[in-house]
Scaffold this motif. Structure first.
Motif, PDB file in Angstrom:
ATOM      1  N   TYR A  68       1.019  -1.120  -0.052  1.00 18.56           N
ATOM      2  CA  TYR A  68       0.028  -0.116  -0.051  1.00 18.56           C
ATOM      3  C   TYR A  68       0.962   1.291  -0.074  1.00 18.56           C
ATOM      4  O   TYR A  68       0.659   2.245  -0.799  1.00 18.56           O
ATOM      5  CB  TYR A  68      -0.853  -0.094   1.195  1.00 18.56           C
ATOM      6  CG  TYR A  68      -1.713   1.237   1.506  1.00 18.56           C
ATOM      7  CD1 TYR A  68      -2.588   1.508   0.550  1.00 18.56           C
ATOM      8  CD2 TYR A  68      -1.306   2.299   2.584  1.00 18.56           C
ATOM      9  CE1 TYR A  68      -3.405   3.000   0.950  1.00 18.56           C
ATOM     10  CE2 TYR A  68      -2.031   3.372   2.688  1.00 18.56           C
ATOM     11  CZ  TYR A  68      -3.275   3.596   1.839  1.00 18.56           C
ATOM     12  OH  TYR A  68      -3.852   4.772   1.985  1.00 18.56           O
TER      13      TYR A  68
ATOM     14  N   TYR B 137       3.178   1.191  -3.471  1.00 16.40           N
ATOM     15  CA  TYR B 137       2.479   1.055  -4.850  1.00 16.40           C
ATOM     16  C   TYR B 137       1.230   2.041  -5.006  1.00 16.40           C
ATOM     17  O   TYR B 137       0.951   2.636  -5.953  1.00 16.40           O
ATOM     18  CB  TYR B 137       2.153  -0.211  -5.155  1.00 16.40           C
ATOM     19  CG  TYR B 137       3.257  -1.008  -5.706  1.00 16.40           C
ATOM     20  CD1 TYR B 137       3.986  -0.716  -6.910  1.00 16.40           C
ATOM     21  CD2 TYR B 137       4.036  -1.908  -4.851  1.00 16.40           C
ATOM     22  CE1 TYR B 137       5.201  -1.524  -7.288  1.00 16.40           C
ATOM     23  CE2 TYR B 137       5.026  -2.344  -5.111  1.00 16.40           C
ATOM     24  CZ  TYR B 137       5.693  -2.216  -6.458  1.00 16.40           C
ATOM     25  OH  TYR B 137       6.994  -3.131  -6.736  1.00 16.40           O
ATOM     26  N   SER B 138       0.547   2.114  -3.847  1.00 14.44           N
ATOM     27  CA  SER B 138      -0.728   2.875  -3.906  1.00 14.44           C
ATOM     28  C   SER B 138      -0.580   4.330  -3.428  1.00 14.44           C
ATOM     29  O   SER B 138      -0.983   5.282  -4.046  1.00 14.44           O
ATOM     30  CB  SER B 138      -1.797   2.304  -2.654  1.00 14.44           C
ATOM     31  OG  SER B 138      -2.918   2.916  -2.869  1.00 14.44           O
ATOM     32  N   LEU B 139       0.145   4.712  -2.256  1.00 10.38           N
ATOM     33  CA  LEU B 139       0.597   6.126  -1.767  1.00 10.38           C
ATOM     34  C   LEU B 139       1.583   6.487  -2.545  1.00 10.38           C
ATOM     35  O   LEU B 139       1.717   7.712  -2.795  1.00 10.38           O
ATOM     36  CB  LEU B 139       0.811   6.171  -0.573  1.00 10.38           C
ATOM     37  CG  LEU B 139      -0.352   5.861   0.471  1.00 10.38           C
ATOM     38  CD1 LEU B 139       0.024   6.148   2.075  1.00 10.38           C
ATOM     39  CD2 LEU B 139      -1.718   6.785   0.200  1.00 10.38           C
TER      40      LEU B 139
ATOM     41  N   ARG C 233      -2.458  10.947   3.570  1.00 11.36           N
ATOM     42  CA  ARG C 233      -2.025  10.691   2.150  1.00 11.36           C
ATOM     43  C   ARG C 233      -0.449  11.022   2.194  1.00 11.36           C
ATOM     44  O   ARG C 233       0.465  10.357   1.435  1.00 11.36           O
ATOM     45  CB  ARG C 233      -2.780  11.391   1.028  1.00 11.36           C
ATOM     46  CG  ARG C 233      -4.048  10.803   0.893  1.00 11.36           C
ATOM     47  CD  ARG C 233      -4.250   9.432   0.468  1.00 11.36           C
ATOM     48  NE  ARG C 233      -5.734   8.865   0.419  1.00 11.36           N
ATOM     49  CZ  ARG C 233      -6.381   8.356   1.407  1.00 11.36           C
ATOM     50  NH1 ARG C 233      -5.836   8.176   2.491  1.00 11.36           N
ATOM     51  NH2 ARG C 233      -7.552   8.101   1.043  1.00 11.36           N
TER      52      ARG C 233
ATOM     53  N   ILE D 249      -9.362  -5.303  -1.145  1.00  6.92           N
ATOM     54  CA  ILE D 249      -9.015  -4.784  -2.139  1.00  6.92           C
ATOM     55  C   ILE D 249      -9.698  -5.165  -3.317  1.00  6.92           C
ATOM     56  O   ILE D 249      -9.605  -4.172  -4.309  1.00  6.92           O
ATOM     57  CB  ILE D 249      -7.443  -5.577  -2.233  1.00  6.92           C
ATOM     58  CG1 ILE D 249      -6.685  -4.993  -0.656  1.00  6.92           C
ATOM     59  CG2 ILE D 249      -6.540  -5.086  -3.271  1.00  6.92           C
ATOM     60  CD1 ILE D 249      -5.483  -5.613  -0.211  1.00  6.92           C
TER      61      ILE D 249
ATOM     62  N   HIS E  93      -8.845  -0.860  -6.915  1.00  7.29           N
ATOM     63  CA  HIS E  93      -7.714   0.225  -7.066  1.00  7.29           C
ATOM     64  C   HIS E  93      -6.761  -0.538  -7.985  1.00  7.29           C
ATOM     65  O   HIS E  93      -6.330  -1.609  -7.621  1.00  7.29           O
ATOM     66  CB  HIS E  93      -7.135   0.612  -5.664  1.00  7.29           C
ATOM     67  CG  HIS E  93      -8.019   1.575  -4.797  1.00  7.29           C
ATOM     68  ND1 HIS E  93      -8.376   2.675  -5.424  1.00  7.29           N
ATOM     69  CD2 HIS E  93      -8.828   1.212  -3.564  1.00  7.29           C
ATOM     70  CE1 HIS E  93      -9.596   3.309  -4.250  1.00  7.29           C
ATOM     71  NE2 HIS E  93      -9.345   2.190  -3.391  1.00  7.29           N
ATOM     72  N   SER E  94      -5.978   0.256  -8.708  1.00  5.21           N
ATOM     73  CA  SER E  94      -4.967  -0.430  -9.625  1.00  5.21           C
ATOM     74  C   SER E  94      -4.002   0.692 -10.116  1.00  5.21           C
ATOM     75  O   SER E  94      -4.249   2.007 -10.167  1.00  5.21           O
ATOM     76  CB  SER E  94      -5.538  -0.997 -10.886  1.00  5.21           C
ATOM     77  OG  SER E  94      -6.219  -0.072 -11.586  1.00  5.21           O
ATOM     78  N   TYR E  95      -2.809   0.387 -10.720  1.00 11.28           N
ATOM     79  CA  TYR E  95      -1.756   1.333 -11.182  1.00 11.28           C
ATOM     80  C   TYR E  95      -1.561   0.384 -12.657  1.00 11.28           C
ATOM     81  O   TYR E  95      -1.635  -0.878 -12.863  1.00 11.28           O
ATOM     82  CB  TYR E  95      -0.845   1.644 -10.494  1.00 11.28           C
ATOM     83  CG  TYR E  95       0.242   0.391 -10.224  1.00 11.28           C
ATOM     84  CD1 TYR E  95       1.303   0.438 -11.094  1.00 11.28           C
ATOM     85  CD2 TYR E  95       0.172  -0.596  -9.396  1.00 11.28           C
ATOM     86  CE1 TYR E  95       2.228  -0.741 -11.054  1.00 11.28           C
ATOM     87  CE2 TYR E  95       0.886  -1.596  -9.121  1.00 11.28           C
ATOM     88  CZ  TYR E  95       2.161  -1.682  -9.954  1.00 11.28           C
ATOM     89  OH  TYR E  95       2.967  -2.685  -9.900  1.00 11.28           O
TER      90      TYR E  95
ATOM     91  N   VAL F 119      -3.770  -2.869  -6.555  1.00  4.48           N
ATOM     92  CA  VAL F 119      -3.011  -2.402  -5.287  1.00  4.48           C
ATOM     93  C   VAL F 119      -4.266  -2.336  -4.197  1.00  4.48           C
ATOM     94  O   VAL F 119      -5.340  -2.171  -4.453  1.00  4.48           O
ATOM     95  CB  VAL F 119      -2.472  -1.046  -5.585  1.00  4.48           C
ATOM     96  CG1 VAL F 119      -1.268  -1.180  -6.719  1.00  4.48           C
ATOM     97  CG2 VAL F 119      -3.126  -0.029  -5.885  1.00  4.48           C
ATOM     98  N   PRO F 120      -3.525  -2.447  -2.909  1.00  7.63           N
ATOM     99  CA  PRO F 120      -4.406  -2.314  -1.945  1.00  7.63           C
ATOM    100  C   PRO F 120      -4.830  -0.539  -1.595  1.00  7.63           C
ATOM    101  O   PRO F 120      -4.206   0.098  -2.180  1.00  7.63           O
ATOM    102  CB  PRO F 120      -3.826  -2.604  -0.447  1.00  7.63           C
ATOM    103  CG  PRO F 120      -2.256  -3.324  -1.230  1.00  7.63           C
ATOM    104  CD  PRO F 120      -2.157  -3.010  -2.578  1.00  7.63           C
ATOM    105  N   GLY F 121      -6.022  -0.379  -1.083  1.00 14.91           N
ATOM    106  CA  GLY F 121      -6.749   1.003  -0.931  1.00 14.91           C
ATOM    107  C   GLY F 121      -6.601   1.344   0.395  1.00 14.91           C
ATOM    108  O   GLY F 121      -6.574   0.248   1.280  1.00 14.91           O
TER     109      GLY F 121
END
Length: 467
Positions: free
Chosen positions: A271, A274-276, A330, A393, A398-400, A409-411
């Motif tokens: 998380y 890759y997410s933040l 964030r 998840i 959520h994704s990239y 990706v985890p949110g």
């Protein structure tokens, strides 16, 4: 006027006169506890990252791997814990187990991981199966040495009046281990040097096994004549649960805290990275772990003064506050603040319930109780928690995108869901308090878990005085 006998786990003035633990005991607790958690950080967090980066980004793969290793760890703790009770010794199992644990950890560097973008499905499935199988072997050996033998030895070596302090320190070990890995070893993983990474951690774990042979002294616990398999079955029978309701309610509280933790722990590093997309995620985690470790040590001392039961719910409250805050933060600074509350609350909650469990452990079944603890505090959380996290998840979607491929990706949704699980803790704590007071009114005897510990401390102090 009737004098009420304090029930098990309810604090008394004895805390002020807790026997001092000798330097040898403290050295063993800190070293073996820290290195064991160092190996668990690799298994619980970096192995997940290894699979995510090199094999599959499917969160279901991580959930299955965590669940399988938890089952293997529980079986090991049930068997080895009962075995150590039958032997009346823990030293050989700790030392030999850490040696083997280190060797298997190093072996992860030999497991080839295919290019997930190019490999065919059978190759990917084979890689996943191989890694999960090796993870189960590592978990079996590591849990036998750490969760069964070492945990039982700590119970043998302590008394109710000093367990808050001891478990406060032990609760910091996962945080300190994470800090060491993030600061010293994380650059190796970012450079893709996975074989060297696993070899280094495995070597440190094996070396600790050698040191443990000379450092650990058994506490003279009388061997049990009961057969190992019979002891395993006896420890999980409904009759045992009815006979020791306070113990199993304590383990139920631990189970709920564990499920909450496992909703986010397997995915938190992914998380942040890759997410933040925090470029300095390792630095942020390092700061969080230093602060949370310091708060956990202080919390252990407070726990011994105010009592474990009084300490538990405020600690859980801090845990919930940190989880809720993580839902909204964030940027770098606020992530540090929220994560510090989250991790400090989690570790303080675990320290409290761990010390409460030791207080309810019969002196002749310290090893056997580790099996029940592993079942409720580790296996069930590691099966249920990651499954909840993976479902959240997948539902959030959520994704990239990298090289034209979309990766889930985890949110932030994993954090409020983890907080929601903790609602059950106050209910279970109230039931446990009621059971303890009924036992006190009925004149139930205090736990006999102090004799061996006192004898061990006397032996330890004498040996260190001679040294």
């Amino acid at each position: 006027m009737t004098t009420r006998t304090p029930p098990r786990g309810i604090p008394t003035d004895a805390a002020a006169t807790a026997p001092a633990l000798g330097p040898r005991t403290w050295a063993a607790i800190i070293l073996i506890g820290l290195v064991g958690q160092l190996a668990w950080v690799i298994e619980n967090m970096y192995l997940n990252l290894f699979v995510y980066e090199t094999v599959s980004t499917d969160p279901g793969v991580i959930a299955w791997m965590v669940a399988a290793s938890a089952i293997a760890a529980t079986v090991a703790t049930l068997i080895v814990g009962a075995w150590s009770d039958r032997m009346g010794r823990r030293r050989e199992l700790i030392a030999g187990g850490y040696l083997a644990w280190g060797a298997v950890t190093a072996a992860f560097g030999l497991v080839g991981a295919p290019d997930a973008a190019a490999a065919a499905a059978p190759v990917l499935i084979g890689a996943v199966v191989a890694i999960i199988a090796l993870d189960c072997v590592m978990s079996f050996i590591g849990s036998g040495a750490n969760d069964a033998a070492f945990a039982a030895w700590v119970t043998d070596s302590t008394v109710p009046a000093n367990r808050g302090r001891v478990d406060g320190w032990l609760a910091t070990m996962p945080l300190v281990a994470m800090l060491l890995v993030f600061v010293l070893l994380d650059p190796m993983t970012q450079a893709g040097q996975w074989p060297a990474f696993f070899a280094l951690v495995g070597g440190v774990t094996a070396a600790t096994g050698v040191v443990a042979w000379f450092l650990v002294r058994d506490r003279g616990v009388a061997p049990r004549e009961q057969h190992v398999l019979r002891a395993v079955v006896e420890g999980l029978r409904p009759a045992t649960v009815r006979r020791e309701p306070a113990l199993f309610l304590t383990l139920a509280i631990w189970c709920v805290i564990g499920i909450s933790s496992q909703v986010f722990i397997p995915f938190v590093l992914i998380y942040l990275r890759y997410s933040l997309a925090l470029e300095a995620s390792a630095i942020a985690l390092g700061i969080v772990l230093v602060l949370a470790s310091a708060l956990s040590v202080v919390g252990g001392r407070v726990m011994d003064r105010v009592g474990k039961e009084r300490f538990l719910l405020p600690a859980v409250g801090v845990f919930v506050a940190g989880l809720v805050a993580m839902t909204f933060v964030r940027d770098f600074a606020w992530v540090i603040v929220a994560a510090t509350f989250m991790m400090a609350g989690m570790m303080a909650s675990i320290a409290a319930v761990s010390a409460m469990t030791r207080d309810q452990t019969p002196a002749d079944r310290a090893g056997g109780v580790q099996g029940a603890r592993m079942l409720m505090a580790v296996m069930l959380p590691m099966v249920i928690g990651p499954a909840i996290g993976a479902a959240v998840i997948s539902g959030a979607a959520h994704s990239y995108v990298e090289l034209g491929r979309e990766h889930p990706v985890p949110g932030p949704e994993i954090f409020p869901v983890a907080a929601l699980v903790l609602v059950a803790v106050p209910v279970l704590a109230a039931l446990r308090t009621r059971v303890l007071r009924r036992a006190a009114d009925a004149g139930a005897p205090a736990p006999a878990a102090t004799d061996a510990a006192d004898a061990g401390d006397t032996t330890d102090a004498a040996e260190e005085t001679r040294a």
